[in-house]
Design an enzyme around this catalytic site. Structure first.
Site, mmCIF file in Angstrom:
data_model
loop_
_atom_site.group_PDB
_atom_site.id
_atom_site.type_symbol
_atom_site.label_atom_id
_atom_site.label_comp_id
_atom_site.label_asym_id
_atom_site.label_seq_id
_atom_site.Cartn_x
_atom_site.Cartn_y
_atom_site.Cartn_z
ATOM 1 N N THR A 72 0.888 -1.156 0.000
ATOM 2 C CA THR A 72 0.000 0.000 0.000
ATOM 3 C C THR A 72 0.928 1.209 0.000
ATOM 4 O OG1 THR A 72 -1.317 -1.235 1.598
ATOM 5 C CG2 THR A 72 -1.947 1.036 1.257
ATOM 6 N N ARG A 85 -12.408 -8.856 -3.587
ATOM 7 C CA ARG A 85 -12.098 -8.447 -2.216
ATOM 8 C C ARG A 85 -11.728 -6.960 -2.155
ATOM 9 N NH1 ARG A 85 -6.987 -6.544 0.330
ATOM 10 N NH2 ARG A 85 -7.175 -7.038 2.540
ATOM 11 N N VAL A 86 -12.291 -6.253 -1.199
ATOM 12 C CA VAL A 86 -11.972 -4.850 -0.974
ATOM 13 C C VAL A 86 -11.257 -4.740 0.376
ATOM 14 C CG1 VAL A 86 -12.923 -2.519 -0.691
ATOM 15 C CG2 VAL A 86 -13.987 -4.108 -2.293
ATOM 16 N N GLY A 87 -10.151 -4.026 0.407
ATOM 17 C CA GLY A 87 -9.390 -3.860 1.650
ATOM 18 C C GLY A 87 -9.648 -2.508 2.298
ATOM 19 N N ASP A 88 -8.847 -2.191 3.296
ATOM 20 C CA ASP A 88 -9.101 -0.969 4.064
ATOM 21 C C ASP A 88 -8.691 0.318 3.340
ATOM 22 O OD1 ASP A 88 -6.357 -1.842 4.454
ATOM 23 O OD2 ASP A 88 -6.186 -0.255 5.932
ATOM 24 N N THR A 101 -1.500 1.014 6.444
ATOM 25 C CA THR A 101 -1.057 -0.083 5.585
ATOM 26 C C THR A 101 -0.970 -1.342 6.425
ATOM 27 O OG1 THR A 101 0.722 -0.961 4.229
ATOM 28 C CG2 THR A 101 1.382 0.569 5.967
ATOM 29 N N GLY A 102 -1.578 -2.396 5.949
ATOM 30 C CA GLY A 102 -1.529 -3.617 6.740
ATOM 31 C C GLY A 102 -2.534 -4.618 6.242
ATOM 32 N N GLY A 109 -5.713 -5.758 5.628
ATOM 33 C CA GLY A 109 -6.889 -4.906 5.512
ATOM 34 C C GLY A 109 -8.076 -5.282 6.379
#
Lengths: 317, 317
Positions: free
Chosen positions: A184, A212-215, A235-236, A238
């Site tokens: 990220t 898939r959707v992340g943070d 960043t991590g 999600g």
């Protein structure tokens, strides 16, 4: 006039010195340095915090080393799908794009959604139509391609591993592979007028599937900015960051508990996220120009610079 | 044993008694009553809060009157795209789906993502593939069709109005049109063991375009649950709810400021959201079985029932 500050990240994860070559380390540091300089120059010349975070993230998106824009990872279907978000702490306006392909600079699209639409979040084909309408730059697949990311994907495909690439135990722990964990990029800045902003962009997870959707595309989770409290880019991994509403939690700890930026970020990263296996980190600023970069993983590509001549570029713990 | 409680909503907006017929009012109240009874029966019989909110939302999705599942509104391209989310306050697990078509019960898909995938949020075609893999029920377009929603859409199309249907000044202020404003359904519940959960589902905005995503599929904005604080489901103008991180803000006011559920919801709905033109409302419970239903619009389809024999079904202010 406030202290002006910019801080950026290029991802966190199992980034270990023993897996890194001197050349690769220099390349990452150069990439961070370049993005930092672009954002800082804007702040020096009356640019807004919003301008600075957008420009810094565009620089990182255009750098093939980082998993955002050019050099994004490959999803299970071989596509490169990207997410980005931006938020202006002055007025709490926000823009988000998820699951777009072939947009040169997803953060520019998030900015355009914020400024040119009545919406906060657009997704998929509809978001691409909006981008076309507003003349955003598209690139063909070849532009986004990197042999390194492609090889990562092929290796994961062959191993039969699916979505959670960071759970895959790779035999060959080369620097390249160790690095791919939570790819990220992001920036947070405070300008001369005490306005703050944050932005985040990502190519997602290698071999991800099912849309898939992340943070990175969730306001409150991966990105948040409010002049009263802080501007944060995460960043991590999600999923825990979404469940912890990580970025906004920092803001609430400052607003409701009176904590400092550093203490609030420390609680969220090293206590709250740890309790739900939320590996990763975040960068942040407040409206006085304080900055912090905190992570619970082995490393985080990170940098910060302010008008008090502090200047940090770092990778490991 | 805790007081057990369930509260539900069927959307908020300019819902005025003078625009409502007695028949339509009775139909809405019947729909709320039915969903409430299904959820409450589960709580009485050792069902979990999670079971109860899922079942209540499924009942509302299956009711053609509400804008979720069957009877969802039409987007600009004539498609019916749905979003849903669910969160379990016991373990902070969450599941979200956005921009899916032809899934009979989007909240069931959100639940399946939470329980059967390593992810929190899936979108679009990828989410549909995941649903097929797990045997979720699909329906053809005819199942979701309602003449009423179709006529709404046609009217907006003809007026040239786009995404923000609630900004459109309609000449004919019939009950039907007034009602369409913020169509969302949701539930929050507390079970005998003091576990709480929340779920939200929507067909989005009439004539929406560009793949717009609202707060119903954002953890922290439209839905949040944490046994330590509260379980919340929102309904309203999605964009300000996302920018305010509305659901999680209630949780933070309880956790960090020690406010009651009712006071925290009141600050978010009647102060924080109002400042950014965030029209709408929310329902919530805490782990002691307290419930609240608060809105800043003219009306909110809402209901609550608990083991102390409180039983409310209401529409207007």
């Amino acid at each position: 006039m406030s202290v002006y500050t910019i801080t950026i990240h290029g991802g966190a994860g199992t980034i270990l010195k023993e897996n890194m070559t001197a050349e690769l380390e220099a390349s990452y540091k150069n990439g961070l340095s370049e993005a930092l300089a672009i954002g800082f120059a804007l702040l020096e010349n009356e640019g807004t915090a919003l301008d600075a975070v957008k420009a810094a993230v565009i620089s990182l998106e255009n750098n093939i080393l980082f998993n955002a824009g050019k050099g994004s990872v490959f999803a299970k279907d071989g596509q490169q799908e990207m997410d980005a978000s931006i938020m202006d702490g002055k007025n709490l306006m926000a823009g988000v794009v998820s699951a777009v392909k072939n947009i040169r600079n997803p953060v520019e699209l998030a900015y355009t959604i914020m400024t040119q639409s009545p919406h906060v979040m657009l997704t998929g084909q509809g978001a691409a139509e909006f981008a076309k309408l507003h003349g955003l730059k598209f690139e063909d697949d070849a532009y986004f391609f990197s042999q390194f990311r492609y090889d990562q994907w092929k290796q994961l495909q062959n191993s039969g591993a699916t979505a959670l690439d960071h759970n895959v135990s790779l035999k060959d722990q080369s620097a390249a592979q160790a690095d791919k964990k939570f790819g990220t990029v992001g920036a947070a800045a405070c300008d001369k007028h005490g306005n703050i902003a944050a932005a985040t962009s990502t190519g997602g997870m290698t071999n991800k599937q099912w849309g898939r959707v992340g943070d990175s595309s969730i306001i409150g989770a991966g990105t948040y900015a409010n002049n009263k409290t802080c501007a944060i880019s995460c960043t991590g991994h999600g999923e825990p960051f979404i469940r912890a509403v990580a970025a906004y939690d920092v803001s609430c700890l400052i607003e409701y508990k009176g904590l400092s930026l550093n203490d609030a970020m420390n609680i969220v990263v090293n206590d709250k996220l740890m309790k739900i296996d939320g590996e990763g980190g975040m960068i942040g600023v407040d409206a006085k120009g304080n900055a912090a970069m905190i992570f619970n993983s082995d490393g985080m590509y990170r940098a910060m610079r302010n008008s008090n001549e502090e200047n940090i570029i770092a990778i490991y713990k």
